[in-house]
Design an enzyme around this catalytic site. Structure first.
Site, PDB file in Angstrom:
ATOM      1  N   HIS A 199       8.509 -45.577  -8.311  1.00  0.00           N
ATOM      2  CA  HIS A 199       9.242 -45.979  -9.514  1.00  0.00           C
ATOM      3  C   HIS A 199       9.647 -47.437  -9.517  1.00  0.00           C
ATOM      4  CE1 HIS A 199       9.209 -41.664 -10.158  1.00  0.00           C
ATOM      5  NE2 HIS A 199       9.084 -42.054 -11.398  1.00  0.00           N
ATOM      6  N   ARG A 306      12.401 -43.028 -19.807  1.00  0.00           N
ATOM      7  CA  ARG A 306      12.878 -42.486 -18.527  1.00  0.00           C
ATOM      8  C   ARG A 306      14.390 -42.708 -18.474  1.00  0.00           C
ATOM      9  NH1 ARG A 306       7.810 -44.827 -16.494  1.00  0.00           N
ATOM     10  NH2 ARG A 306       6.697 -43.272 -15.250  1.00  0.00           N
ATOM     11  N   ARG A 342      13.162 -38.388 -22.299  1.00  0.00           N
ATOM     12  CA  ARG A 342      12.930 -37.389 -21.255  1.00  0.00           C
ATOM     13  C   ARG A 342      14.249 -37.072 -20.559  1.00  0.00           C
ATOM     14  NH1 ARG A 342       9.039 -38.611 -16.273  1.00  0.00           N
ATOM     15  NH2 ARG A 342      10.783 -39.888 -15.613  1.00  0.00           N
ATOM     16  N   GLU A 440       2.819 -31.995 -15.572  1.00  0.00           N
ATOM     17  CA  GLU A 440       2.659 -32.812 -14.365  1.00  0.00           C
ATOM     18  C   GLU A 440       2.641 -31.965 -13.098  1.00  0.00           C
ATOM     19  OE1 GLU A 440       5.810 -35.719 -14.189  1.00  0.00           O
ATOM     20  OE2 GLU A 440       7.335 -34.312 -14.840  1.00  0.00           O
ATOM     21  N   ASN A 463       1.066 -39.427 -12.866  1.00  0.00           N
ATOM     22  CA  ASN A 463       1.579 -39.929 -11.581  1.00  0.00           C
ATOM     23  C   ASN A 463       1.890 -38.748 -10.658  1.00  0.00           C
ATOM     24  OD1 ASN A 463       1.516 -42.331 -12.926  1.00  0.00           O
ATOM     25  ND2 ASN A 463       3.714 -42.417 -13.297  1.00  0.00           N
ATOM     26  N   ASP A 464       2.566 -37.749 -11.230  1.00  0.00           N
ATOM     27  CA  ASP A 464       2.892 -36.575 -10.427  1.00  0.00           C
ATOM     28  C   ASP A 464       1.732 -35.596 -10.358  1.00  0.00           C
ATOM     29  OD1 ASP A 464       5.515 -36.856  -9.355  1.00  0.00           O
ATOM     30  OD2 ASP A 464       6.242 -36.879 -11.410  1.00  0.00           O
ATOM     31  N   ARG A 474       2.957 -39.630  -3.529  1.00  0.00           N
ATOM     32  CA  ARG A 474       2.661 -40.881  -4.244  1.00  0.00           C
ATOM     33  C   ARG A 474       3.333 -42.109  -3.633  1.00  0.00           C
ATOM     34  NH1 ARG A 474       5.807 -39.525  -9.975  1.00  0.00           N
ATOM     35  NH2 ARG A 474       6.115 -41.725 -10.335  1.00  0.00           N
ATOM     36  N   CYS A 511       1.294 -40.133 -20.341  1.00  0.00           N
ATOM     37  CA  CYS A 511       2.301 -41.177 -20.116  1.00  0.00           C
ATOM     38  C   CYS A 511       2.341 -41.633 -18.662  1.00  0.00           C
ATOM     39  CB  CYS A 511       3.671 -40.727 -20.597  1.00  0.00           C
ATOM     40  SG  CYS A 511       4.302 -39.305 -19.710  1.00  0.00           S
TER      41      CYS A 511
HETATM   42  C1  PEP Z   1       4.357 -39.117 -14.306  1.00  0.00           C
HETATM   43  O1  PEP Z   1       4.632 -38.355 -13.380  1.00  0.00           O
HETATM   44  O2  PEP Z   1       3.204 -39.471 -14.594  1.00  0.00           O
HETATM   45  C2  PEP Z   1       5.431 -39.689 -15.142  1.00  0.00           C
HETATM   46  C3  PEP Z   1       5.157 -40.369 -16.229  1.00  0.00           C
HETATM   47  O3  PEP Z   1       6.707 -39.516 -14.727  1.00  0.00           O
HETATM   48  P1  PEP Z   1       7.372 -40.307 -13.515  1.00  0.00           P
HETATM   49  O4  PEP Z   1       6.444 -41.425 -13.094  1.00  0.00           O
HETATM   50  O5  PEP Z   1       8.681 -40.820 -14.005  1.00  0.00           O
HETATM   51  O6  PEP Z   1       7.511 -39.258 -12.466  1.00  0.00           O
HETATM   52 MG    MG Z   2       6.565 -37.485 -13.263  1.00  0.00          MG
END
Ligand code: PEP
Ligand code: MG
Length: 586
Positions: A199, A306, A342, A440, A463-464, A474, A511
């Site tokens: 993040h 976020r 979110r 996710e 991402n997740d 990650r 996203c």
């Molecule tokens: C994701 O997981 O792709 C996402 C957009 O949420 P975050 O990166 O905040 O976990």
């Molecule tokens: Mg996520």
């Protein structure tokens, strides 16, 4: 300190995390545990020990007041209130009297006595039933760290107040460190740990701060004061760059600038392919401070707000009024465009000093919707604030980390009861507010038909999704090479999710960070995504790219890469497609 003209040039490699080139002096920031010394004090030295304590309290008071005023100026009074609480903790008479009594009875040095008393307070508050009192743990922790630093006279790097323009080199930068960063003085950052989707890296990308992560040992190879160049495009750090190297980078920078100017010249145009297919390009944001850029980039609203940033900056759970102000500000800044807010995704790498959300495997642990459903008061407060903000524009609600229908329905039941409370209280909110879920977690992907039937929209958090699908943390630099968005399993899962959502006529967005990468943007369009939500600084290139491809070519690309078994071959095809579209600009 080293002289760039006489010292040998050294090159380190890491993961290119946020594009751009930074060049300046390094400040090495180590998050070592404080070593609190312990020694005896002669009876006749007790007064001078107390004087030392008073002096440190004054220094700490001045520091907290300065940070408070800065935050009030940049983020508003609501967000600055936490520091008023810190001042109250610093000057709490009961605590200070206990420290004096401890000094007199033990005749140990004052930092040792203060630390003992502060730790006793922390244990006491931690055991409280009352949530508000439990939250005081992080305030006491923050204040005691500052005071101990001043008592011990330790040289510290305050990421919120860098003395000069600097490149930060650190073992890691947590999202709460990143929330405190002094954005005016931070040229770039380098970390030993971390992956592309941590993040703090996502924050760096949105602020256009160059970053290289996953270097393993940069903090051991670079010392504060070293002259370094950070190349966030190629993941390279150069210690003591030669004049020749600086010249080459200067030339590259002006070429990149020309390219960016070309992308930007299309920014006001619609995101439509050459054969007339459109896709909505929205922005990922963390707060109102990004909305000016969102508007400049002509994003069609916010596809992912976020909300954790508000909690991280608050170092705890902000009251409804603070949250309401923050959500309303974004919703109003977006005008008629939608803002997908979110709900709290705390846990994983986003901890806010709450022991409830720290566990050993926190990405798979008590995170996001799981945490919210387990902490109804915190969740209800956020839902009330979002709903009240929805009266001022086009807000939508999105739940993170949904893994099954039960969670979705439980969250919706909670939302319903909060709506009823607001109706009873005569508070305005958007009765027709849309509610969606992030996809996710692999289990959500598998039941996409069920999810799509009970949501107004869906958004894929790649991402997740990637980390859970391939079992690759990650954040872990040792397995970062396995974190592979072009893995055939990822592509098949994305395709299945998009097909499932489209079959149910439920809008489907992406996203995660891949939405901002042109090599994936074409693929996602070809798969049938209805929108992409990305860091707004990446929007010009993605829009330019969309405007220079056809949907039918993108669909053919999808059919082609879905046949391939190895991600290197897939990346080659995607890259060739990008190069064809961008021509010389690639
Ligand atoms: C994701 O997981 O792709 C996402 C957009 O949420 P975050 O990166 O905040 O976990
Ligand atoms: Mg996520």
């Amino acid at each position: 300190m080293t002289d760039p003209h006489t010292k040998e040039e050294i090159i380190l490699e890491g993961i290119a995390a946020s594009p751009g080139v930074a060049h300046g002096r390094a400040v090495v920031y180590l998050q070592k545990q404080l070593d609190v010394p312990c020694y005896d004090i002669a009876a006749d030295k007790i007064t001078s020990e107390l004087e030392r304590f008073d002096k440190a309290i004054l220094e700490t008071r001045a520091e907290i007041t300065e940070v408070r005023d800065q935050i009030a100026k940049s983020l508003g009074e609501g967000e600055a209130r936490i520091f008023d609480a810190h001042l109250l903790v610093l000057e709490d008479n009961a605590l200070l009297d206990e420290v004096t009594a401890e000094l007199q009875s033990t005749q140990k040095n004052i930092e040792f006595c203060y630390n003992n008393v502060a730790q006793r307070y922390i244990s006491f508050f931690r055991s409280m039933e009352d949530e508000y009192l439990r939250e005081r743990v992080s305030d006491i922790g923050d204040v005691s760290r500052r005071l101990l630093h001043n008592l011990i006279g330790m040289q510290k790097v305050n990421l919120g107040q860098l003395a000069a323009e600097s490149v930060i080199v650190s073992e890691d930068i947590s999202p709460s460190d990143a929330a405190d960063l002094d954005r005016n003085k931070l040229l770039g950052f380098v970390t030993d740990a971390g992956g592309k989707t941590s993040h703090s890296v996502i924050m760096a990308r949105s602020l256009r701060i160059p970053a290289v992560v996953g270097t393993h040992d940069a903090t051991k190879r670079i010392v504060s004061g070293d002259h370094i160049l950070v190349d966030g495009h190629d993941g390279i750090i150069v210690i003591n760059p030669t004049e020749d190297r600086l010249y080459k980078y200067g030339k590259l920078a002006s070429e990149r600038q020309k390219r960016d100017d070309t992308f930007s010249s299309f920014i006001a145009e619609p995101a439509v392919t050459l054969d007339g297919a459109s896709i909505s390009l929205m922005a990922n944001v963390e707060g109102v401070q990004e909305m000016e850029q969102v508007k400049q980039m002509h994003a069609e609203g916010v596809g992912l707000f976020r909300t954790e940033g508000i909690f991280l900056r608050h170092h705890g759970y902000p009251p409804e009024s603070v949250q309401y102000d923050a959500y309303r500000a974004v919703v109003e800044a977006a005008g008629e465009d939608p803002v997908i807010i979110r709900t709290l995704d705390v846990g994983g790498d986003k901890t806010i000093g709450d022991d409830n959300v720290k566990d050993d495997n926190s990405f798979m642990g008590f995170r996001a919707i799981r945490f919210c459903l387990g902490n109804e008061a915190i969740f209800a407060t956020q839902l009330r604030a979002i709903l009240r903000a929805s009266a001022h524009g086009n807000a939508k609600i999105m739940y993170p980390m949904i893994s099954g229908m039960n969670e979705l329905r439980m969250a919706n039941r909670m939302l319903e009861s909060v709506k009823q409370e607001l109706r009873d209280a005569g508070e305005a909110f958007d009765e027709g507010i849309e509610v969606g879920a992030m996809v996710e977690v692999p289990s959500a992907a598998v039941i996409i038909d069920l999810l799509a039937a009970e949501t107004d929209f869906l958004s894929i958090g790649t991402n997740d999704l990637i980390q859970y699908l391939i079992a690759v943390d990650r954040l872990n630099d040792q397995v970062a090479h396995l974190y592979d968005p072009a893995h055939p399993a990822v592509l098949r899962t994305l395709k299945a999710i998009i097909d499932g959502a489209n079959a149910a006529n439920t809008p489907i967005s992406i996203c995660g960070e891949i939405a901002g990468d042109p090599i994936f943007a074409g693929l996602l369009l070809g798969m049938g995504a209805t929108s992409l939500s990305l860091t707004s600084s990446l929007l010009p290139e993605v829009k330019y790219f969309i405007r220079h491809i056809t949907k039918s070519d993108a669909e053919a690309l999808v059919a082609e890469v879905m046949q391939l078994g190895e991600s290197t071959d897939i990346v080659q095809k995607l890259e060739a497609f990008r190069q064809k579209a961008l021509g010389d600009l690639a």
